[in-house]
Design an enzyme around this catalytic site. Sequence first.
Site, mmCIF file in Angstrom:
data_model
loop_
_atom_site.group_PDB
_atom_site.id
_atom_site.type_symbol
_atom_site.label_atom_id
_atom_site.label_comp_id
_atom_site.label_asym_id
_atom_site.label_seq_id
_atom_site.Cartn_x
_atom_site.Cartn_y
_atom_site.Cartn_z
ATOM 1 N N HIS A 129 37.523 49.665 43.272
ATOM 2 C CA HIS A 129 36.940 48.489 42.490
ATOM 3 C C HIS A 129 35.418 48.771 41.955
ATOM 4 C CE1 HIS A 129 35.503 44.474 41.779
ATOM 5 N NE2 HIS A 129 36.593 43.906 41.612
ATOM 6 N N ASP A 206 36.027 49.132 51.591
ATOM 7 C CA ASP A 206 36.082 48.056 50.906
ATOM 8 C C ASP A 206 37.441 47.199 51.349
ATOM 9 O OD1 ASP A 206 36.768 46.101 49.160
ATOM 10 O OD2 ASP A 206 36.476 47.159 47.448
ATOM 11 N N GLN A 209 40.942 43.561 49.553
ATOM 12 C CA GLN A 209 42.224 43.190 49.437
ATOM 13 C C GLN A 209 43.129 43.506 50.692
ATOM 14 O OE1 GLN A 209 43.397 41.676 46.885
ATOM 15 N NE2 GLN A 209 41.984 41.659 45.339
ATOM 16 N N LYS A 232 39.091 35.656 49.191
ATOM 17 C CA LYS A 232 40.466 36.441 49.205
ATOM 18 C C LYS A 232 41.146 35.923 50.465
ATOM 19 C CE LYS A 232 38.867 39.369 45.900
ATOM 20 N NZ LYS A 232 39.106 39.622 44.384
ATOM 21 N N CYS A 370 38.479 44.950 37.075
ATOM 22 C CA CYS A 370 37.311 45.557 37.711
ATOM 23 C C CYS A 370 37.578 46.992 38.122
ATOM 24 C CB CYS A 370 36.565 44.845 38.722
ATOM 25 S SG CYS A 370 36.093 43.011 38.117
HETATM 26 C C1 PLP Z 1 39.358 45.771 46.119
HETATM 27 C C2 PLP Z 1 38.311 44.710 45.779
HETATM 28 N N1 PLP Z 1 36.917 45.126 46.217
HETATM 29 C C3 PLP Z 1 35.868 44.238 45.815
HETATM 30 C C4 PLP Z 1 36.003 43.007 45.069
HETATM 31 C C5 PLP Z 1 34.893 42.527 44.835
HETATM 32 O O1 PLP Z 1 34.979 41.215 45.524
HETATM 33 P P1 PLP Z 1 33.789 40.064 45.212
HETATM 34 O O2 PLP Z 1 33.932 39.720 43.732
HETATM 35 O O3 PLP Z 1 34.484 38.744 45.761
HETATM 36 O O4 PLP Z 1 32.571 40.431 45.707
HETATM 37 C C6 PLP Z 1 37.352 42.833 44.630
HETATM 38 C C7 PLP Z 1 37.528 41.488 43.967
HETATM 39 O O5 PLP Z 1 38.385 41.403 43.092
HETATM 40 C C8 PLP Z 1 38.645 43.651 44.842
HETATM 41 O O6 PLP Z 1 39.655 43.359 44.631
#
Ligand code: PLP
Length: 423
Positions: A129, A206, A209, A232, A370
Amino acid sequence: MSGHALAPLDVALIRRDFPLLYTPFHGKPMHYLDSAVSGQMPNAVIERMAHYQRFEHTNVHRGVSTLSQEATDRFEEAREKVRAFLNAPSVKQIIWTRGTTESLNLVAQSWGRANITKGDEILLSAMEHHSNIVPWQMLAAEKDASIKVIPMDDRGVLEMDALDALLTPRVKVLGITHVSNVLGTVNPLKEIIAAAHAKGVVVVVDGAQAVPHIAVDVMDLDADFYAFSGHKLSGPTGIGVLYGKKGLLEKMPPWQGGGSMILSVSWEKTTFMGPPGKFEAGTPPIAEAIGLGAAIDYLNAIGLDRIAAHEHTLLEYATKELNKIDGLRIIGTAPGKASVLSFVLDGIHPHDVGSILDHEGVVVRAGHHCAQPVMKRFRIPATTRASFAYFNDLEDVDALAAAIRQVKEIFGSDSAHSAEEQA
Ligand SMILES: Cc1ncc(COP(=O)(O)O)c(C=O)c1O
């Protein structure tokens, strides 16, 4: 997961905790298939936060008032819930942030600035992401370091054969997503972390998900850093978590300065608290932390293993039903996927698909998610993505498949029409 058959979820009962799900949407039943973008909060979480705001609120870690001490207790109890949820050794290793993005920026800015130097390499996976790409690119630009990428195949599986060669002596850090938000791939994290550690490389995971679907054990994974977002995980926005190994956190400099993170301040010198305090400058999101704690209680009461089994059933059924639709291609076909289903329809832009689905009451996400490098890898501008949660059922999947067929009908005549106009 235990060897015993898991009791199925009582989805009808669970759905009663989510008024949105039984509120008509464009005059139709609501099918919320967008939990990967943000989960819905059950009543228990909303009510816990409202109770705090009404009866318990003041600032935390300040003053001797009973109210402040009790707010601090509730806030720190939530930290303990996160610790147990991740199986972290100590609450001192659980840092509150605004979300995954802020957690990853914290690592890049604090650990990264202190440890990355000119000529170093930062290794990332091809399915990250933007929040696990951009902070590293910013750091690389500042330090004159470079970014390397672990490739993936056409199913969305990382090419593990390439990993060893990519882990050169110049690599200092590996940033890797546990579960891909576009492809649903669950990466073999334990194996990847062990390979990186064998070369002395720090691993930043990360987990945005992963946490809603997989029971995460940071000690078993041996992750150096693990980041996720409350929203999430059926919790609120504005709260997230960074887990870090004790030895790393202790050596890292603070990244933001202010109140609550110091031991002493004079004009000559300031001394800082240990972790997690030194990374939590200013007033934190208190109700949100307590709300995240309530979300963890709620999910634990259902059981993450039962949730995973239920979502697996939905994903299998949805994959089977969507594969019956002519011209539909699923993007991300790794074995053992999490409950994310991205697809493209021949000749129809995903934004158009998403808009028509929306009018049918089917809420999905359309776009690049993203993850523009993932789009580039699959040579597509965007996908439509359905994502399934514990409150979804087979009817939601049927509604999705029916709405996609409707998109095809509408576009069947429309595209013929516009082709005629252009001729
Ligand atoms: C795999 C992954 N990493 C990071 C993020 C970023 O999360 P946040 O916007 O809550 O900081 C997301 C959000 O869609 C995501 O799906």
